[in-house]
Design an enzyme around this catalytic site. Structure first.
Site, mmCIF file in Angstrom:
data_model
loop_
_atom_site.group_PDB
_atom_site.id
_atom_site.type_symbol
_atom_site.label_atom_id
_atom_site.label_comp_id
_atom_site.label_asym_id
_atom_site.label_seq_id
_atom_site.Cartn_x
_atom_site.Cartn_y
_atom_site.Cartn_z
ATOM 1 N N HIS A 50 3.689 -4.909 -7.122
ATOM 2 C CA HIS A 50 4.752 -4.529 -6.691
ATOM 3 C C HIS A 50 5.449 -6.048 -6.793
ATOM 4 C CE1 HIS A 50 1.859 -6.920 -4.087
ATOM 5 N NE2 HIS A 50 2.727 -8.133 -3.481
ATOM 6 N N ASP A 73 -1.512 -0.765 -6.861
ATOM 7 C CA ASP A 73 -0.638 -2.361 -6.700
ATOM 8 C C ASP A 73 -1.404 -2.853 -7.555
ATOM 9 O OD1 ASP A 73 1.207 -3.825 -6.176
ATOM 10 O OD2 ASP A 73 0.322 -3.917 -4.252
ATOM 11 N N SER A 112 0.087 -12.774 -3.823
ATOM 12 C CA SER A 112 -0.112 -11.626 -4.862
ATOM 13 C C SER A 112 -0.205 -11.677 -6.250
ATOM 14 C CB SER A 112 1.323 -10.766 -4.106
ATOM 15 O OG SER A 112 0.961 -10.706 -3.166
#
Length: 543
Positions: free
Chosen positions: A146, A177, A255
């Site tokens: 993402h 992911d 992230s």
């Protein structure tokens, strides 16, 4: 396919990508696809929201100690507290805690240009974001999928460097992911040792999350312990895979950053967090088995092929009367097959009401779990996710009180309503002002926002939740909108209505509809729509 009643499917988690500039489009929500919506028609209290606090307060600088309070204490490289000398200031090497492989952690800068699913002939305005990543062997960098979704340009910057290096995206794993990057400039790889992976940690093992979260521009380190290991709902991938829950803070921008154990080995990738008024410091990490699967899948096939699934819906067999009615012996355990996906390879051997007793020699309990580690159990979908696309597995089933064994070739999931478009621009078709499009989760989110599972039409949600594709190329085609013109007077209010047939012929997918319309020699076009069986008649005149 996991139990549809699983509570994890009703949660929403949001990834922690740190936006550098807010997306200009007011209808844009978080880039992460939301998990499977709640059953259609059911409204009420919304489930707890999992999200990364993109608007969280920036980290405040530590205030100086008050009179009478002890002096600050820093950790040495060996983890032992080292008091700062007042007479002779210590060097930075003595004061700052040294985290193993910290120099291998990089900051990821990405420019995104997302498709506009509501107006598919154009794209949204580009925006920038920053996140984290880390260097691994083979001149490669790992980050979250993402973090580079709908990327236009990706740049990486090493710790202590003032140079941003242009990166190339090698593979994007939407389900897990994870994204794999590389840099062609040799200078980027100088003086950096790649991160080494460790084994799956145990409960209460210490973890240190390193990255570039919101609140500053320099590298950040947070620590905690592993508090849970189970099958988690991956928000971006709309799937369920093995995951770690930790109590270390994971904020927007973390992230893609690594999580290290106390021996300096990477045990996972930070990717999402839970934010709720009743929860504090709950973060989630992609564990090494999932990371290793992604890397080896890319190395074997030269591209990312995905995580296979068992294409069935199943139910627990915990009720003793149900087990007796299915002909199960007292020592037999398993789960009942409710439905088999027509497009799955399992449709050739498995049938509804079969009892799956074991998968690849591992017995399945009545609640759908299998032994994991000492004192732990986990959903049997973990065994399936450890396989690679195209591999075969031995499945033992009970059918009519007889035990059968089947060698099943595993494949990825084919959804009627796709969870991702995987970087491709949305397809559409316009005729006589009617805009036709194929429904996907990003399309629903673009039309109805991040709470589309409450606001989208019930008929579309039912198709999304419960319908299965009858063929690999089947799509849910709708009239997205009607562009007002003299030829379509009276049809202006048709919005997001499914197209069932054209001139009496069923519509299989968008391409099939285009072919039928273009090959039609009649001047009158009739579309059967799923809106109280509405029929739209159009007279097309040649210029």
């Amino acid at each position: 396919m996991d139990d549809p009643s699983s509570a994890s499917n009703k949660r929403k988690r949001k990834r922690g990508r740190k936006p550098k500039a807010s997306p200009p489009s007011p209808d844009r929500s978080s880039p992460s696809p939301a998990p499977a919506p709640a059953p259609a028609g059911r409204r009420g209290r919304k489930p707890r929201r999992h999200e990364a606090p993109a608007d969280a307060d920036a980290a405040r600088p530590a205030s100086p100690p008050r009179r009478g309070e002890p002096k600050p204490v820093a950790n040495g490289g060996d983890g032992v507290a080292v008091a700062v000398s007042e007479s002779a200031p210590a060097s930075w090497d003595e004061v700052v805690r040294v985290v193993p492989c910290m120099d291998a952690v990089v900051k990821v800068f990405c420019v995104h240009t997302e498709p506009n699913f509501s107006l598919p002939w154009q794209r949204k305005r580009q925006y920038s974001s920053s996140s984290s990543g880390f260097i691994i062997g083979g001149r490669r960098v790992l980050t979250n999928a993402h973090s580079v979704e709908h990327y236009t340009q990706v740049k990486l910057k090493k710790r202590g460097s003032d140079t941003k290096y242009l990166a190339t995206v090698l593979a994007i794993g939407t389900e897990c992911d994870i994204a794999l990057l590389t840099v062609s400039d040799d200078e980027f790889w100088e003086g950096v040792s790649p991160v080494e992976f460790g084994t799956l940690p145990a409960l209460q093992d210490a973890v240190t999350v390193v990255g570039y979260p919101i609140g500053g521009d320099t590298i950040s380190v947070t620590s905690g312990v592993v508090s849970r290991i189970e099958i988690l709902s991956y928000v971006h991938g709309s799937t369920e895979l093995l995951g770690l829950q930790i109590d270390a803070a994971i904020n927007s921008g973390n992230s893609g950053g690594p999580a290290f154990n106390d021996r300096g080995k990477c045990v996972g990738i930070a990717f999402q967090s839970l934010k709720h008024e009743d929860a504090e410091n709950i973060g989630y990490v992609i564990p090494t088995p999932v990371i290793t699967h992604f890397i080896q899948d890319y190395e074997k096939a030269g591209e990312y092929t995905g995580f296979p699934i068992l294409g069935i819906e199943w139910q627990k067999m915990e009720n003793p009367d149900l087990r007796k009615s299915m002909g199960m012996k007292p020592d037999q355990k398993g789960v009942r097959v409710r439905r088999v996906e027509p497009t799955a390879p399992e449709s050739g051997c498995l049938q509804p009401s079969d009892i799956i007793l074991s998968f690849d020699g591992v017995d399945i309990a009545n609640d759908g779990t299998v032994p994991f580690r000492h004192g732990e159990r986990i959903g049997f979908s973990y065994l399936v996710s450890q396989k690679y696309t195209g591999e075969k597995a031995l499945v033992k089933v009970l059918r009519d009180s007889k035990v059968h064994e089947f060698k099943i070739r595993l494949a990825t999931h084919k959804r009627l309503v796709a969870a991702h478009v995987k970087g491709r621009p949305p397809s559409y078709y316009i005729v006589a002002g009617f805009v036709f499009a194929a429904v996907s989760v990003p399309y629903l989110r673009s039309e109805y926002g991040k709470d589309y599972e409450y606001d989208a039409p019930v008929k579309l949600l039912v198709k999304h939740l419960h319908s299965m594709a009858e063929s690999p190329d089947e799509q849910l085609v709708v009239v997205s909108q009607v562009l007002v013109a003299d030829i379509n007077i009276g049809y202006e209010e048709i919005v997001n209505t499914q197209v069932l047939a054209f001139n009496g012929q069923p519509v299989k997918n968008l391409k099939n509809l285009v072919t039928m319309v273009e090959n039609c020699k009649d001047e009158f076009l009739k579309f059967d729509l799923e809106y109280d069986q509405l029929e739209c008649g159009l007279v097309i005149l040649d210029d």
